[in-house]
Motif scaffolding. Structure first.
Motif, PDB file in Angstrom:
ATOM      1  N   MET A   1       0.767  -1.237   0.089  1.00  0.00           N
ATOM      2  CA  MET A   1       0.089  -0.076  -0.016  1.00  0.00           C
ATOM      3  C   MET A   1       0.965   1.235   0.023  1.00  0.00           C
ATOM      4  SD  MET A   1      -2.469   1.618   2.919  1.00  0.00           S
ATOM      5  CE  MET A   1      -3.831   0.328   2.686  1.00  0.00           C
ATOM      6  N   ALA A   2       1.965   1.350   0.744  1.00  0.00           N
ATOM      7  CA  ALA A   2       2.929   2.456   0.935  1.00  0.00           C
ATOM      8  C   ALA A   2       3.213   2.708  -0.354  1.00  0.00           C
ATOM      9  CB  ALA A   2       3.947   2.269   2.076  1.00  0.00           C
ATOM     10  N   SER A   3       3.637   1.894  -1.229  1.00  0.00           N
ATOM     11  CA  SER A   3       4.070   2.229  -2.570  1.00  0.00           C
ATOM     12  C   SER A   3       3.256   2.878  -3.417  1.00  0.00           C
ATOM     13  CB  SER A   3       4.896   1.070  -2.901  1.00  0.00           C
ATOM     14  OG  SER A   3       3.856  -0.137  -3.445  1.00  0.00           O
ATOM     15  N   ARG A   4       1.970   2.788  -3.142  1.00  0.00           N
ATOM     16  CA  ARG A   4       0.779   3.102  -4.165  1.00  0.00           C
ATOM     17  C   ARG A   4       0.436   4.444  -3.867  1.00  0.00           C
ATOM     18  NH1 ARG A   4      -3.226  -2.095  -4.601  1.00  0.00           N
ATOM     19  NH2 ARG A   4      -1.498  -3.606  -5.279  1.00  0.00           N
ATOM     20  N   VAL A   5       0.725   5.119  -2.720  1.00  0.00           N
ATOM     21  CA  VAL A   5       0.414   6.206  -2.232  1.00  0.00           C
ATOM     22  C   VAL A   5       1.490   7.142  -1.831  1.00  0.00           C
ATOM     23  CG1 VAL A   5      -1.958   5.632  -1.547  1.00  0.00           C
ATOM     24  CG2 VAL A   5       0.004   5.666   0.297  1.00  0.00           C
ATOM     25  N   HIS A   6       1.345   8.513  -2.017  1.00  0.00           N
ATOM     26  CA  HIS A   6       2.638   9.294  -1.800  1.00  0.00           C
ATOM     27  C   HIS A   6       2.326  10.244  -0.810  1.00  0.00           C
ATOM     28  CE1 HIS A   6       4.885   7.216  -5.087  1.00  0.00           C
ATOM     29  NE2 HIS A   6       3.829   7.307  -5.648  1.00  0.00           N
ATOM     30  N   ASP A   7       3.298  10.745   0.075  1.00  0.00           N
ATOM     31  CA  ASP A   7       2.805  11.806   0.842  1.00  0.00           C
ATOM     32  C   ASP A   7       1.675  11.562   1.827  1.00  0.00           C
ATOM     33  OD1 ASP A   7       5.259  13.309  -0.316  1.00  0.00           O
ATOM     34  OD2 ASP A   7       3.613  14.071  -1.971  1.00  0.00           O
ATOM     35  N   TRP A   8       1.698  10.206   2.079  1.00  0.00           N
ATOM     36  CA  TRP A   8       0.426  10.260   3.418  1.00  0.00           C
ATOM     37  C   TRP A   8       1.303  10.206   4.630  1.00  0.00           C
ATOM     38  CZ3 TRP A   8      -3.958   6.214   2.813  1.00  0.00           C
ATOM     39  CH2 TRP A   8      -4.842   6.744   1.713  1.00  0.00           C
ATOM     40  N   PRO A   9       0.772  10.746   5.575  1.00  0.00           N
ATOM     41  CA  PRO A   9       1.449  10.455   6.864  1.00  0.00           C
ATOM     42  C   PRO A   9       1.165   9.084   7.382  1.00  0.00           C
ATOM     43  CG  PRO A   9      -0.793  11.968   7.025  1.00  0.00           C
ATOM     44  CD  PRO A   9      -0.519  11.447   5.768  1.00  0.00           C
ATOM     45  N   GLU A  10       2.189   8.670   8.215  1.00  0.00           N
ATOM     46  CA  GLU A  10       2.332   7.426   8.825  1.00  0.00           C
ATOM     47  C   GLU A  10       0.871   6.890   9.362  1.00  0.00           C
ATOM     48  OE1 GLU A  10       4.859   4.253   9.214  1.00  0.00           O
ATOM     49  OE2 GLU A  10       5.325   6.087   8.285  1.00  0.00           O
ATOM     50  N   ASN A  11       0.420   7.723  10.190  1.00  0.00           N
ATOM     51  CA  ASN A  11      -1.003   7.520  10.928  1.00  0.00           C
ATOM     52  C   ASN A  11      -2.149   7.165   9.813  1.00  0.00           C
ATOM     53  OD1 ASN A  11      -1.234  10.161  10.336  1.00  0.00           O
ATOM     54  ND2 ASN A  11      -2.495  10.614  12.147  1.00  0.00           N
ATOM     55  N   ALA A  12      -2.093   7.878   8.879  1.00  0.00           N
ATOM     56  CA  ALA A  12      -2.976   7.693   7.571  1.00  0.00           C
ATOM     57  C   ALA A  12      -2.857   6.353   6.758  1.00  0.00           C
ATOM     58  CB  ALA A  12      -3.232   8.917   6.473  1.00  0.00           C
TER      59      ALA A  12
END
Length: 84
Positions: A1-12
């Motif tokens: 998931m983290a590779s699919r989104v950019h600039d999301w805060p850790e808690n999101a």
């Protein structure tokens, strides 16, 4: 998931990840109060492996011990956000 989104805060990232887990995994991950997304992923994997082993009648002690030792965030000296 983290590779699919950019600039999301850790808690999101963690909220979206935990919210998408099976309820039995989500509750197990939440108990540990992970502070980092990778911690939540590792905890979910460990508990999922444990649940699968139990369903198949395999021993979980040996595989669980080795799984915890392999986690990069643990080797880096990071800890889970557990309260005493």
């Amino acid at each position: 998931m983290a590779s699919r989104v950019h600039d999301w805060p850790e808690n999101a990232l963690m909220g979206a990840f935990i919210g998408g887990l099976k309820p039995e995994l989500a509750s197990e991950v939440s108990v540990y109060k992970p502070k980092m997304y990778i911690e939540a992923v590792d905890i979910a994997r460990l508990h999922n492996d444990h649940l699968e082993a139990v369903k198949e009648g395999r021993s979980t002690t040996e595989s669980a011990d080795s799984s915890w030792k392999k986690q990069p965030w643990m080797e880096a000296g990071l800890t889970l956000g557990m309260t005493n």
